[in-house]
Motif scaffolding. Structure first.
Motif, PDB file in Angstrom:
ATOM      1  N   SER A  82       0.670  -1.197  -0.068  1.00 40.55           N
ATOM      2  CA  SER A  82       0.045   0.056  -0.165  1.00 40.55           C
ATOM      3  C   SER A  82       0.924   1.491  -0.056  1.00 40.55           C
ATOM      4  N   GLU A  83       1.967   1.090   0.468  1.00 45.38           N
ATOM      5  CA  GLU A  83       2.834   2.475   0.624  1.00 45.38           C
ATOM      6  C   GLU A  83       3.478   2.649  -0.865  1.00 45.38           C
ATOM      7  N   PHE A  84       3.126   1.816  -1.821  1.00 41.22           N
ATOM      8  CA  PHE A  84       3.922   2.343  -3.191  1.00 41.22           C
ATOM      9  C   PHE A  84       2.849   2.653  -4.149  1.00 41.22           C
ATOM     10  N   SER A  85       1.748   2.886  -3.589  1.00 39.17           N
ATOM     11  CA  SER A  85       0.457   3.389  -4.529  1.00 39.17           C
ATOM     12  C   SER A  85       0.878   4.518  -5.426  1.00 39.17           C
ATOM     13  N   ALA A  86       1.469   5.445  -4.721  1.00 38.73           N
ATOM     14  CA  ALA A  86       1.888   6.908  -5.456  1.00 38.73           C
ATOM     15  C   ALA A  86       2.785   6.744  -6.262  1.00 38.73           C
ATOM     16  N   ALA A  87       3.828   6.007  -5.939  1.00 41.74           N
ATOM     17  CA  ALA A  87       4.966   5.968  -6.857  1.00 41.74           C
ATOM     18  C   ALA A  87       4.270   4.850  -8.270  1.00 41.74           C
ATOM     19  N   ALA A  88       3.473   4.137  -7.954  1.00 45.81           N
ATOM     20  CA  ALA A  88       2.954   3.243  -9.006  1.00 45.81           C
ATOM     21  C   ALA A  88       2.186   4.091 -10.131  1.00 45.81           C
ATOM     22  N   TYR A 122       5.860  -4.780  -7.788  1.00 46.51           N
ATOM     23  CA  TYR A 122       7.150  -4.786  -8.454  1.00 46.51           C
ATOM     24  C   TYR A 122       7.918  -3.736  -7.794  1.00 46.51           C
ATOM     25  N   LEU A 123       7.331  -2.666  -7.240  1.00 48.57           N
ATOM     26  CA  LEU A 123       8.186  -1.477  -6.971  1.00 48.57           C
ATOM     27  C   LEU A 123       8.567  -1.919  -5.119  1.00 48.57           C
ATOM     28  N   ALA A 124       7.673  -2.558  -4.633  1.00 46.07           N
ATOM     29  CA  ALA A 124       7.862  -2.998  -3.210  1.00 46.07           C
ATOM     30  C   ALA A 124       9.159  -4.102  -3.251  1.00 46.07           C
ATOM     31  N   THR A 172      13.667 -13.126  -1.891  1.00 45.48           N
ATOM     32  CA  THR A 172      12.099 -13.765  -2.185  1.00 45.48           C
ATOM     33  C   THR A 172      11.179 -12.918  -1.914  1.00 45.48           C
ATOM     34  N   GLY A 173      10.654 -12.459  -2.809  1.00 46.81           N
ATOM     35  CA  GLY A 173       9.599 -11.394  -2.638  1.00 46.81           C
ATOM     36  C   GLY A 173      10.262 -10.348  -1.914  1.00 46.81           C
ATOM     37  N   THR A 174      10.015  -9.888  -0.745  1.00 46.57           N
ATOM     38  CA  THR A 174      10.511  -8.782   0.074  1.00 46.57           C
ATOM     39  C   THR A 174      11.433  -9.306   1.278  1.00 46.57           C
TER      40      THR A 174
END
Length: 795
Positions: free
Chosen positions: A67-73, A95-97, A125-127
């Motif tokens: 949810s923290e990457f919505s603006a960047a997305a 992808y950004l996370a 692996t993932g994050t």
């Protein structure tokens, strides 16, 4: 590896020519090209990083909530988003996370490898970062960063046949002319600037794209990726001259596959952003975005995406890092991945999240991207592998650096409201939206040199050594090497003379208590308190009483130390007060003490709380209207409380903070006619139930606490001492030195602060500046309170 390619964070980046505004200029644009920006004031030199002022901590993994990457997305090119979904099954936010986790994981891994040879690799692996280790010490270090640990061997990619991903036909965005209608096609990666002179613009590409026989480099204009030869297709045209090869920069083999092209700025204006390519279906400059914020190495498991003139945007997973690849007989250090990369993509850009990681180099297939089983190789932008040719940074970093775009927002957090700072101290703060390993340049009025601070976990600090007292203005800018960009951030501060420093320490805790006694009572003392140095409960309440009676507090073991007997001889007391029962201070010690005073008294109860009450009764035999209440189950809060209580001539009463207030203590307080109590420590130390019990007994209460033992210590000092010019510091990790120190601090009406041992919390330094502190006193040797505390190094 989150480091600059040259020396330090500039902040603009890049990829394919058109994506950077390098499409052939129109006639109007050619007539009035965008001017090259003037060199900023910071660019006259590349300063050395102040390593001593850099935050002394390991980078750590974060949470990476999608949810923290919505603006960047929302700013990501839709074609890259489509590629991430198509090739990786990831939403743009995912992808950004994962890309940020991979970038952070790379920084964490490299920091760990610098600390321990037992860290041999890593994978995301993932994050989640997994760190491969060979010993328990390395494992503990890795776990401290939030990574999981494995004793397995780190991953590698399977061997395969690799070929250069180039094409002898027309292509995008540039070609080396073979004949009038035949071009050796490649793509470009990241725009940058030379580090010498005025900083000529140069773009990065693959070394195998260099053909000495074909020096003419022209932009090739496409309507979409993977178009055919210009002579057969009206959708491809030959554009303006791109530029020329930078002499000595091309290398193919011996670890490298990189080259630089000097950009013809009369035809092209370098811009930040990555070419979209529409996943092979759209126009090359559709939806170009500013995607790249730093240049790093990467880690196995990271989601990697690449752009190139044949296959556009494609994505995959990194399978290995720094693995030698045989590319048609040329050995190239490579990042291996599963992303599709085919002829004509050579020289293009590879990114992980928003980090530039590699230059398109090689592939195991020349087929379409519809097939499976790809392996692709990328020349690393940055590498920890030994050998200058193993990365773009190693080969070109002294001469060239990429342009990146970072929304750098530096702040200063170390200055109090009056903007004071001690001479020789540090200026520190935060920098948002900047990866660990980037830099901040700071220049002060009256200085020609530039100070450089490394950013770790969003924090930075720089030494102020060499700045003389007085008012100084400063200007800060982000930098990625020589060429700084972005708005200046300015401020001012007043540098004041640094407090004098004295250390009271001995060879052990007993000798340290003697050193404190000598400093406090150079002419002797009528009374001396003696307590065990092996444990804290009995002595916690002794400091205020000793301060009230102007008496030192000395520590002893099961036998009387020689340093203590020598001090007793010097002090010549009339009375020695033993605190604690014979289990703490043996009868034999009591007998030995009889040689040094006419009167030896023992204050001991059936437990620590009873002993505390007896101490209070000695100091306040008839009444104590105001008392301090602290837990006797741990020492940190009571240590700082002792100095405050001694200064205010109040007792410290120890309680079991986890239980209700017992009847004996209630009766004791009633007998002392107590009407107010200051509770030190949070509810985890002294419960709300005890506070309510005190109120029910008719005693008004005030609680003084902080987020941890250090913040509580500071809060006690701030509340108890409206003004002070001296600060005593002791470690918060042990009790012995502060036991004896609380007596001298209380007697001298001065607060005692407990600190981590290697630095001073910033808010304590702010208190010192606001108070105009002129003296700092350290309790204990450098093994428990380092010299950095004396120099007021900010945590």
């Amino acid at each position: 590896m989150k480091t600059r390619l040259a020396s330090t964070l500039s902040l603009v980046l890049a990829a394919s020519l058109v994506g950077f505004g390098l499409a052939p200029a129109s006639a109007e644009e050619a007539a009035a090209p965008e001017p090259v920006p003037a060199a900023p004031v910071f660019d006259e030199s590349t300063p050395t990083v102040d390593a001593n002022a850099t935050p002394d901590e390991l980078p750590v993994m974060g949470d990476y909530a999608v949810s923290e990457f919505s603006a960047a997305a929302a700013e990501i090119d839709p074609e890259l988003a489509e590629a991430a979904q198509r090739d990786l099954g990831l939403s743009t936010e995912e992808y950004l996370a994962q890309g940020e986790a991979a970038t952070d994981g790379t920084t964490v891994l490299e920091a760990l490898q610098e600390r321990s040879a037992g860290v041999v690799g890593g994978r995301v692996t993932g994050t989640e970062l997994t760190v491969y280790v060979t010993d328990p010490e390395a494992a503990a270090l890795a776990e401290s960063t939030g990574a999981r640990v494995s004793y397995d061997a780190p991953p590698t990619a399977p061997e395969a046949e690799f070929e250069p991903a180039a094409d002898l036909y027309s292509g995008q965005p540039y070609g080396s002319m073979v004949t009038n209608n035949s071009w050796y096609r490649c793509s470009t990666a990241f725009n940058g600037r030379a580090l010498s002179g005025s900083g000529a613009y140069q773009t990065l590409t693959a070394g195998h794209c260099y053909k000495s026989a074909y020096p003419t480099l022209k932009a090739l204009n496409f309507t979409k990726a993977n178009d055919d030869d210009p002579k057969n297709s009206p959708k491809v045209t030959v554009g303006a001259t791109l530029g020329s090869w930078v002499s000595g920069s091309p290398m193919y083999g011996n670890g490298a596959d990189t080259a630089l092209i000097s950009i013809a700025t009369g035809n092209f204006s370098p811009k930040s952003g990555l070419l979209a390519w529409g996943g092979g279906k759209g126009a090359p400059n559709s939806g170009a975005k500013k995607l790249v914020t730093t240049s790093t190495s990467t880690v196995a498991g990271a989601p990697i995406c690449k752009t190139g003139s044949t296959s556009g945007w494609t994505c995959g997973r990194v399978t290995s890092v720094d693995q030698t690849t045989n590319v048609a007989g040329h050995l190239v250090n490579s990042i291996r991945s599963t992303a599709c990369l085919i002829p004509g993509d050579s020289g293009g850009a590879a990114v992980v999240g928003t980090s530039a990681v590699g230059v398109n180099s090689s592939t195991t297939t020349s087929a379409s991207c519809g097939q499976s089983g790809y392996q692709s190789g990328y020349a690393p932008m940055v590498s920890k592998r030994a050998g200058a040719n193993n990365s773009v940074s190693g080969r070109l970093g002294g001469n060239w650096e990429p342009l990146v775009t970072v929304a750098l927002v530096p702040k200063v957090t170390s200055l109090p409201a009056n903007t004071r700072v001690f001479a020789g101290g540090t200026l520190s703060g935060t920098a948002t939206n900047v990866a660990s390993g980037n830099y901040l340049k700071i220049q002060f009025s009256g200085e020609t040199k530039v100070r450089t601070a490394k950013i770790v976990n969003g924090k930075w600090s720089v030494s102020l050594a060499g700045l003389t007292p007085g008012t100084k203005s400063f200007t800060m800018r982000g930098a990625w090497g020589k060429w700084s960009i972005g708005a200046h951030v300015s401020g001012s501060l007043r540098i004041i003379a640094k407090p004098s420093v004295a250390r009271y320490a001995g060879a052990d805790r007993y000798a340290t208590s003697v050193a404190i006694s000598k400093a406090a009572y150079p002419s002797g003392a009528k009374t001396v308190f003696i307590a065990t140095g092996a444990n804290y409960p009995d002595a916690l309440g002794a400091g205020p009483i000793a301060a009230k009676e102007h008496a030192p507090l000395l520590l002893t073991g099961k036998t009387l130390p020689a340093s203590v007997t020598a001090e007793l001889t010097r002090l010549k007391p009339s009375e020695i007060v033993i605190v604690g029962g014979t289990g703490a201070v043996p009868t034999s010690v009591g007998k030995a003490l009889g040689k040094y005073a006419k009167k030896v008294t023992r204050l001991a109860g059936k437990d620590r709380f009873d002993t505390s009450r007896k101490l209070v009764k000695r100091g306040f035999p008839t009444s104590a209207p105001a008392v301090y209440v602290a837990t006797g189950m741990n020492f940190p809060d009571a240590l700082s409380t002792g100095a405050a209580a001694g200064a205010k001539a109040r007792p410290v009463l120890l309680v079991n903070g986890a239980r209700p207030l017992d009847a004996t203590t209630k009766s004791f307080l009633k007998g002392l006619k107590t009407t107010s109590a200051t509770i030190t420590g949070g509810t985890g130390a002294v419960s709300s139930r005890i506070q309510n019990d005190l109120k029910a007994a008719g005693i008004s209460t005030t609680r003084v606490s902080g987020g941890d033992r250090y913040a509580t210590s500071e809060a006690i000092g701030r509340v108890s001492f409206p003004t002070f010019k001296t600060m005593y510091f002791a470690t918060g990790q042990g009790f012995a030195d502060a036991l004896a120190g609380s007596a001298i601090a209380g007697a001298r009406q001065t607060p005692l602060f407990i600190v981590p041992g290697s630095c001073v919390p910033g808010s304590m330094i702010t208190d010192a500046l606001n108070q105009g502190v002129t003296q700092v006193r350290l309790l204990g040797g450098t093994g428990v309170v380092s010299s950095a505390v004396g120099s007021l190094k900010r945590c």
